[in-house]
Design a protein around this motif. Structure first.
Motif, PDB file in Angstrom:
ATOM      1  N   GLY A 381      -7.491  38.674 -36.377  1.00 39.95           N
ATOM      2  CA  GLY A 381      -7.389  40.084 -36.016  1.00 39.95           C
ATOM      3  C   GLY A 381      -7.089  40.327 -34.559  1.00 39.95           C
ATOM      4  O   GLY A 381      -7.485  41.356 -33.998  1.00 39.95           O
ATOM      5  N   GLY A 382      -6.392  39.388 -33.909  1.00 39.65           N
ATOM      6  CA  GLY A 382      -6.003  39.561 -32.517  1.00 39.65           C
ATOM      7  C   GLY A 382      -6.884  38.823 -31.526  1.00 39.65           C
ATOM      8  O   GLY A 382      -6.591  38.818 -30.326  1.00 39.65           O
ATOM      9  N   SER A 383      -7.958  38.192 -31.989  1.00 40.35           N
ATOM     10  CA  SER A 383      -8.854  37.470 -31.094  1.00 40.35           C
ATOM     11  C   SER A 383      -8.288  36.088 -30.746  1.00 40.35           C
ATOM     12  O   SER A 383      -7.681  35.419 -31.585  1.00 40.35           O
ATOM     13  CB  SER A 383     -10.226  37.307 -31.751  1.00 40.35           C
ATOM     14  N   PHE A 384      -8.534  35.645 -29.500  1.00 40.94           N
ATOM     15  CA  PHE A 384      -8.092  34.332 -29.052  1.00 40.94           C
ATOM     16  C   PHE A 384      -9.202  33.278 -29.137  1.00 40.94           C
ATOM     17  O   PHE A 384      -8.968  32.119 -28.814  1.00 40.94           O
ATOM     18  CB  PHE A 384      -7.608  34.410 -27.594  1.00 40.94           C
ATOM     19  N   SER A 385     -10.412  33.652 -29.542  1.00 41.20           N
ATOM     20  CA  SER A 385     -11.556  32.733 -29.492  1.00 41.20           C
ATOM     21  C   SER A 385     -11.334  31.468 -30.323  1.00 41.20           C
ATOM     22  O   SER A 385     -11.582  30.353 -29.856  1.00 41.20           O
ATOM     23  CB  SER A 385     -12.826  33.439 -29.968  1.00 41.20           C
ATOM     24  N   SER A 386     -10.873  31.617 -31.559  1.00 42.96           N
ATOM     25  CA  SER A 386     -10.673  30.441 -32.414  1.00 42.96           C
ATOM     26  C   SER A 386      -9.598  29.526 -31.853  1.00 42.96           C
ATOM     27  O   SER A 386      -9.692  28.293 -31.958  1.00 42.96           O
ATOM     28  CB  SER A 386     -10.312  30.876 -33.836  1.00 42.96           C
ATOM     29  N   SER A 387      -8.574  30.113 -31.233  1.00 41.90           N
ATOM     30  CA  SER A 387      -7.512  29.311 -30.629  1.00 41.90           C
ATOM     31  C   SER A 387      -8.038  28.494 -29.457  1.00 41.90           C
ATOM     32  O   SER A 387      -7.691  27.316 -29.301  1.00 41.90           O
ATOM     33  CB  SER A 387      -6.375  30.224 -30.134  1.00 41.90           C
ATOM     34  N   ILE A 388      -8.871  29.100 -28.640  1.00 44.75           N
ATOM     35  CA  ILE A 388      -9.403  28.398 -27.473  1.00 44.75           C
ATOM     36  C   ILE A 388     -10.372  27.291 -27.904  1.00 44.75           C
ATOM     37  O   ILE A 388     -10.404  26.213 -27.307  1.00 44.75           O
ATOM     38  CB  ILE A 388     -10.084  29.394 -26.514  1.00 44.75           C
ATOM     39  N   ILE A 389     -11.155  27.538 -28.945  1.00 45.52           N
ATOM     40  CA  ILE A 389     -12.040  26.487 -29.466  1.00 45.52           C
ATOM     41  C   ILE A 389     -11.213  25.286 -29.914  1.00 45.52           C
ATOM     42  O   ILE A 389     -11.595  24.121 -29.677  1.00 45.52           O
ATOM     43  CB  ILE A 389     -12.899  27.038 -30.622  1.00 45.52           C
ATOM     44  N   MET A 390     -10.081  25.534 -30.554  1.00 47.82           N
ATOM     45  CA  MET A 390      -9.187  24.454 -30.955  1.00 47.82           C
ATOM     46  C   MET A 390      -8.720  23.651 -29.740  1.00 47.82           C
ATOM     47  O   MET A 390      -8.658  22.415 -29.776  1.00 47.82           O
ATOM     48  CB  MET A 390      -7.973  25.031 -31.685  1.00 47.82           C
ATOM     49  N   LEU A 391      -8.429  24.325 -28.637  1.00 51.60           N
ATOM     50  CA  LEU A 391      -7.989  23.644 -27.419  1.00 51.60           C
ATOM     51  C   LEU A 391      -9.116  22.813 -26.807  1.00 51.60           C
ATOM     52  O   LEU A 391      -8.865  21.742 -26.240  1.00 51.60           O
ATOM     53  CB  LEU A 391      -7.478  24.667 -26.402  1.00 51.60           C
ATOM     54  N   ILE A 392     -10.339  23.290 -26.909  1.00 51.69           N
ATOM     55  CA  ILE A 392     -11.491  22.527 -26.389  1.00 51.69           C
ATOM     56  C   ILE A 392     -11.621  21.204 -27.145  1.00 51.69           C
ATOM     57  O   ILE A 392     -11.842  20.141 -26.550  1.00 51.69           O
ATOM     58  CB  ILE A 392     -12.787  23.349 -26.498  1.00 51.69           C
ATOM     59  N   VAL A 393     -11.486  21.257 -28.461  1.00 50.63           N
ATOM     60  CA  VAL A 393     -11.562  20.030 -29.278  1.00 50.63           C
ATOM     61  C   VAL A 393     -10.457  19.061 -28.863  1.00 50.63           C
ATOM     62  O   VAL A 393     -10.682  17.845 -28.735  1.00 50.63           O
ATOM     63  CB  VAL A 393     -11.453  20.377 -30.770  1.00 50.63           C
ATOM     64  N   ALA A 394      -9.255  19.581 -28.627  1.00 45.67           N
ATOM     65  CA  ALA A 394      -8.141  18.728 -28.192  1.00 45.67           C
ATOM     66  C   ALA A 394      -8.445  18.063 -26.855  1.00 45.67           C
ATOM     67  O   ALA A 394      -8.143  16.883 -26.652  1.00 45.67           O
ATOM     68  CB  ALA A 394      -6.855  19.548 -28.099  1.00 45.67           C
ATOM     69  N   SER A 395      -9.056  18.799 -25.935  1.00 51.29           N
ATOM     70  CA  SER A 395      -9.412  18.243 -24.624  1.00 51.29           C
ATOM     71  C   SER A 395     -10.359  17.063 -24.764  1.00 51.29           C
ATOM     72  O   SER A 395     -10.220  16.043 -24.073  1.00 51.29           O
ATOM     73  CB  SER A 395     -10.068  19.316 -23.749  1.00 51.29           C
ATOM     74  N   ILE A 396     -11.319  17.186 -25.652  1.00 49.63           N
ATOM     75  CA  ILE A 396     -12.287  16.108 -25.866  1.00 49.63           C
ATOM     76  C   ILE A 396     -11.598  14.871 -26.435  1.00 49.63           C
ATOM     77  O   ILE A 396     -11.918  13.733 -26.069  1.00 49.63           O
ATOM     78  CB  ILE A 396     -13.422  16.592 -26.787  1.00 49.63           C
ATOM     79  N   LEU A 397     -10.617  15.064 -27.318  1.00 48.16           N
ATOM     80  CA  LEU A 397      -9.860  13.933 -27.870  1.00 48.16           C
ATOM     81  C   LEU A 397      -9.102  13.198 -26.767  1.00 48.16           C
ATOM     82  O   LEU A 397      -9.051  11.961 -26.753  1.00 48.16           O
ATOM     83  CB  LEU A 397      -8.880  14.425 -28.939  1.00 48.16           C
ATOM     84  N   GLY A 398      -8.523  13.947 -25.835  1.00 47.47           N
ATOM     85  CA  GLY A 398      -7.822  13.323 -24.716  1.00 47.47           C
ATOM     86  C   GLY A 398      -8.761  12.510 -23.853  1.00 47.47           C
ATOM     87  O   GLY A 398      -8.431  11.389 -23.426  1.00 47.47           O
ATOM     88  N   LEU A 399      -9.926  13.052 -23.583  1.00 45.75           N
ATOM     89  CA  LEU A 399     -10.939  12.330 -22.793  1.00 45.75           C
ATOM     90  C   LEU A 399     -11.324  11.018 -23.475  1.00 45.75           C
ATOM     91  O   LEU A 399     -11.382   9.965 -22.834  1.00 45.75           O
ATOM     92  CB  LEU A 399     -12.154  13.230 -22.606  1.00 45.75           C
ATOM     93  N   LEU A 400     -11.581  11.076 -24.774  1.00 45.46           N
ATOM     94  CA  LEU A 400     -11.993   9.877 -25.502  1.00 45.46           C
ATOM     95  C   LEU A 400     -10.907   8.811 -25.490  1.00 45.46           C
ATOM     96  O   LEU A 400     -11.199   7.609 -25.390  1.00 45.46           O
ATOM     97  CB  LEU A 400     -12.355  10.255 -26.947  1.00 45.46           C
TER      98      LEU A 400
END
Length: 424
Positions: A381-400
């Motif tokens: 419904g126009g919120s960016f929260s779920s998209s940003i959470i997806m990016l946080i998970v990606a960041s952790i994968l890069g770190l690992l």
């Protein structure tokens, strides 16, 4: 001083503008897609508007990533100079085509062709750097052109907002075509050559320095494909592309629609965010030469990205949230710089184009990120929260992923320090 440093004028300067204007061509869509006249002209309205906007970057990055594979081979055979001129001619045509677009489908085709033309940017730059610079100055040499990668969009955001507000969105594309035609192409024609040996104005002393090697800068003796660290970096670049495109393409829309910024505020924070990336690039270039621990730095940068993204969700203040998104994008700029440094480190002048082309293929994830973020936004419904959470998970994968390189890097660093102490 200048006499023996002509490589910085004849190669570093053209590559700087190559990326300066190339990135405005590439990333300027993030600004243009906030213009209502552009959206109306191409029919970007309705409940699926965000997904359709995301598809613009998706088709570009798919063609951009796939073209990296064949450009890498072509550059190793044809040469970086000729390839750059050919690609720039394609960009110029596609910018004109984009400005003349009257339908969404026509605009998508222009972005696909632009991706095919710009796919040679990383291989061309990697080939030039590998041929023209001593291995001890790779950090500085890479930073000189990646500076254009971020300074271009930083100033481009201001330039494009001004052009669109005073003229029209179509004028932005025509002016970008003029930059390529009258600045970029002439610089590669009249300044560059494929190798310093071919350049009539490069002296013997400078050539000897470029080709000099010693204990700390021995060229790789095996193919880059046999070094596991190259593949860790390759995966890290998949993640970095996913993050960087996801943030950069949607940042102006996030600021204007997600956080309620007016055009002036959106423009300023977008520009500052690209300057954050430039700062991270310059710091990374310096520290990679100083500490010889680029993998450790990349690990830290992925962690910083996750923290900034998390705070962007929680921050009640719009300005702080916007700056956190910009800082997260900036940290990924540092990862991008380190990844391109690894390309030259793990390859030889003969294989640099192929190594860079394979690395450039990772940009394909940027397209998926842009489209998925748009789809998630429509679904939320126009919120960016779920998209940003997806990016946080990606960041952790890069770190690992980078954690697997730290032990080998620490051992190499100890050997280097011990050898340096014995010699001097």
């Amino acid at each position: 001083m200048i006499q023996n440093n002509k490589r910085w004028l004849y190669v570093a300067l053209p590559i700087f503008f190559f990326w300066f204007f190339g990135q405005i061509d590439k990333m300027g869509i993030s600004i243009i897609q906030t213009d209502q006249e552009f959206l109306n002209a191409l029919g970007l309205t309705g409940d699926d508007r965000s997904a359709k906007i995301g598809l613009i970057t998706f088709v570009f990055t798919i063609s951009y990533a796939l073209s990296n594979l064949f450009w890498g081979v072509i550059i190793d055979k044809l040469g970086a100079r000729q390839t750059a001129i050919l690609g720039l001619a394609v960009w110029t045509v596609t910018m004109i085509m984009a400005g003349l677009s009257t339908t969404y489908e026509m605009f998508l085709i222009s972005r696909i062709i632009l991706g095919l033309g710009e796919g040679m940017m990383i291989p061309v730059s990697g080939k030039f750097i590998s041929n023209w610079f001593n291995r001890r100055e790779l950090g500085k040499a890479q930073a000189s052109w990646i500076t254009g990668n971020y300074l271009g969009p930083a100033l481009g955001a201001l330039i494009l907002v001004f052009i669109i507000s005073t003229l029209h969105w179509q004028a932005a594309f025509f002016i970008l075509a003029g930059f390529n035609l009258f600045i970029n192409i002439p610089m590669f024609l009249f300044l560059t050559r494929n190798t310093p040996e071919e350049h009539p104005r490069v002296g013997k002393d400078e050539l000897e320095y470029i080709r000099m090697t010693d204990f700390q800068d021995e060229a790789p003796t095996r193919s880059f494909t046999h070094d596991f660290r190259y593949w860790v970096v390759w995966f890290g670049m998949l993640v970095a592309s996913f993050l960087f495109f996801g943030i950069s393409i949607w940042l102006p829309t996030y600021l204007s629609e997600g956080r309620g910024f007016a055009q002036e505020g959106m423009k300023n924070i977008t520009s500052i965010s690209w300057l954050f990336a430039l700062v991270f690039v310059l710091i990374s270039g310096y520290l990679s030469d100083k500490t010889r621990r680029p993998s450790l730095m990349a690990t830290v940068l992925f962690g910083i990205t996750a923290l900034f993204l998390a705070y962007a969700i929680m921050a009640p203040n719009a300005i702080i949230a916007g700056l956190c998104m910009g800082l997260a994008m900036g940290a990924q700029g540092g990862v991008f710089h380190l990844s391109n440094l690894f390309i030259v480190k793990f390859s030889t002048p003969e294989t640099a184009g192929r190594a860079a082309g394979l690395m450039g293929f990772t940009n394909i994830m940027g397209g998926f990120s842009s489209y998925i973020m748009g789809w998630l936004r429509d679904a939320s419904g126009g919120s960016f929260s779920s998209s940003i959470i997806m990016l946080i998970v990606a960041s952790i994968l890069g770190l690992l992923a980078y954690l697997f390189t730290l032990k080998k890097e620490a051992a190499d660093c100890r050997v280097y320090n011990q050898t340096a102490e014995r010699i001097g």
